[in-house]
Structures are given as structure tokens and as C-alpha cells.
Design an enzyme around this catalytic site. Sequence first.
Site, PDB file in Angstrom:
ATOM      1  N   ARG A   1      34.703 -58.690 100.904  1.00  0.00           N
ATOM      2  CA  ARG A   1      33.258 -58.646 100.729  1.00  0.00           C
ATOM      3  C   ARG A   1      32.565 -59.079 102.011  1.00  0.00           C
ATOM      4  NH1 ARG A   1      30.684 -61.951  95.805  1.00  0.00           N
ATOM      5  NH2 ARG A   1      31.460 -63.694  97.031  1.00  0.00           N
TER       6      ARG A   1
ATOM      7  N   THR B   1      26.124 -58.586 103.609  1.00  0.00           N
ATOM      8  CA  THR B   1      25.588 -57.576 102.682  1.00  0.00           C
ATOM      9  C   THR B   1      26.154 -57.714 101.270  1.00  0.00           C
ATOM     10  OG1 THR B   1      27.356 -55.987 103.154  1.00  0.00           O
ATOM     11  CG2 THR B   1      25.438 -55.973 104.617  1.00  0.00           C
TER      12      THR B   1
ATOM     13  N   ASP C   1      36.016 -69.852  94.012  1.00  0.00           N
ATOM     14  CA  ASP C   1      36.656 -68.692  94.626  1.00  0.00           C
ATOM     15  C   ASP C   1      38.068 -68.560  94.067  1.00  0.00           C
ATOM     16  OD1 ASP C   1      38.361 -67.214  96.623  1.00  0.00           O
ATOM     17  OD2 ASP C   1      36.413 -67.022  97.640  1.00  0.00           O
TER      18      ASP C   1
ATOM     19  N   ASP D   1      40.950 -68.429  96.765  1.00  0.00           N
ATOM     20  CA  ASP D   1      41.229 -69.713  97.396  1.00  0.00           C
ATOM     21  C   ASP D   1      41.965 -70.655  96.441  1.00  0.00           C
ATOM     22  OD1 ASP D   1      40.126 -68.996  99.811  1.00  0.00           O
ATOM     23  OD2 ASP D   1      38.197 -69.948  99.440  1.00  0.00           O
TER      24      ASP D   1
END
Length: 212
Positions: free
Chosen positions: A107, A111, A203, A206
Site C-alpha cells: 500500500r 495514496t 498491522d 507486523d
Amino acid sequence: MSLPPSIHVVSHPLVQHKLSKMRDKETSTTNFRRLLREIGLLLGYDATRDLPLVEREIATPIESMKAPLLEGKKLVIVPILRAGLGLAEGIVDLVPLARVGHVGLYRDPRTLQAVEYYFKIPQDISDRDVIVCDPMLATAHSAIAAVDRLKESGAKRIKFICILASDQGARAFAEVHPDVEVFTAAVDAKLNDHGYIVPGLGDAGDRLFGTK
């Protein structure tokens, strides 16, 4: 407001319990990895309940019989790299003969759009049922991009498995791909400014791999 009909929230107590443990910031990487694999198997069970069967003659130790077996070619499981790998392990536990493709997306932090860097799937994808998996359906940009590519490559029967979706992401995905059923453990209310699901679980990549 009710969710689109293609979005299925799996309310099984074991699924909900495991998701809650995954949300807990005190859950270790080892346990997060184990829970992700276990919840993948449970969600995969729900997503595969309509696989077609055909009766074939087999011999039990007692006598011959017509027994139901999966019809046609086996599944293809397609994790979205990298966090999708942990979820895919549970689905492979459920369907060990499944083939595995990979879609690499990241990602863009500015944006929030998905950028592809890897794509490898079986050549006969059009003849197989496909399960795409990624733990999070946040903005849905990655999921939409992955399914776009699979459809361009000939995939006709696709489902999507995640453990957690945002309301915004679920609706965005269903608008672009209303024919792709989504199986998730929960739909959270919103996204923050960084595109993370709130309250979410952080996340997933992670926490799965022990990185920051």
C-alpha cells in the site's frame, strides 16, 4: 445500515474468541501466528460449505458404496503477500491438496492505493474455485486489485477470506465485486487517517512476523 448480501460475518464462538485474542496487544507474535492459522481454518470451513460434490464408487472394509467426493479440480488458495500467508496456512490445513498462488501488493503510504510487485497463479485458474485471503479488508484497495488481476487471468469463481473488515472497506469491495462473497470474523466501524481499521488489531503483517 445492513451490510451488502455478499458480506458474511462468521459468528461462531470459536472464531469470535480467537479474534478477540488477536486484537489484544499483549498477544505474542507466536500466539498471534497460531491464532491466525486457526481462524483461517475455521473461516475456510464456512467458505467451502458449497463446494460441489459427486458420488463415486468406493470400497469400505465392509462393502462397496457410492460416496460423496469433491467434484472437479481442486481449490486454489491465493494469499495477498505478505500477511495473507499466515491466513492461507489454516486454509491449506483444511484442504491439503489445494494449489497456492500468490499476489504481492503493498500500500502506497501517500495514496493508500495498492501497488503490485508479484503475481503467480496456476495456468488453469479458470477451471478452479479460488479463495483469496488477507487478514485485513481496510480500504479494500489491495483486495479489489487482487481480484481484478485474478479475473483478468480467467478466474470465474472467487471468494475472499479476511479476519477483520472495516465497514467502508466491505462496502467498497462489494460495490466493485458483488459476485465475490466475503467471509470475515467481524466488521469494525471505521478507519483512521492512516487507513488502519479501528478498533482493529494493528498491522497484521507486523504482528504475524514480529516486525515494525
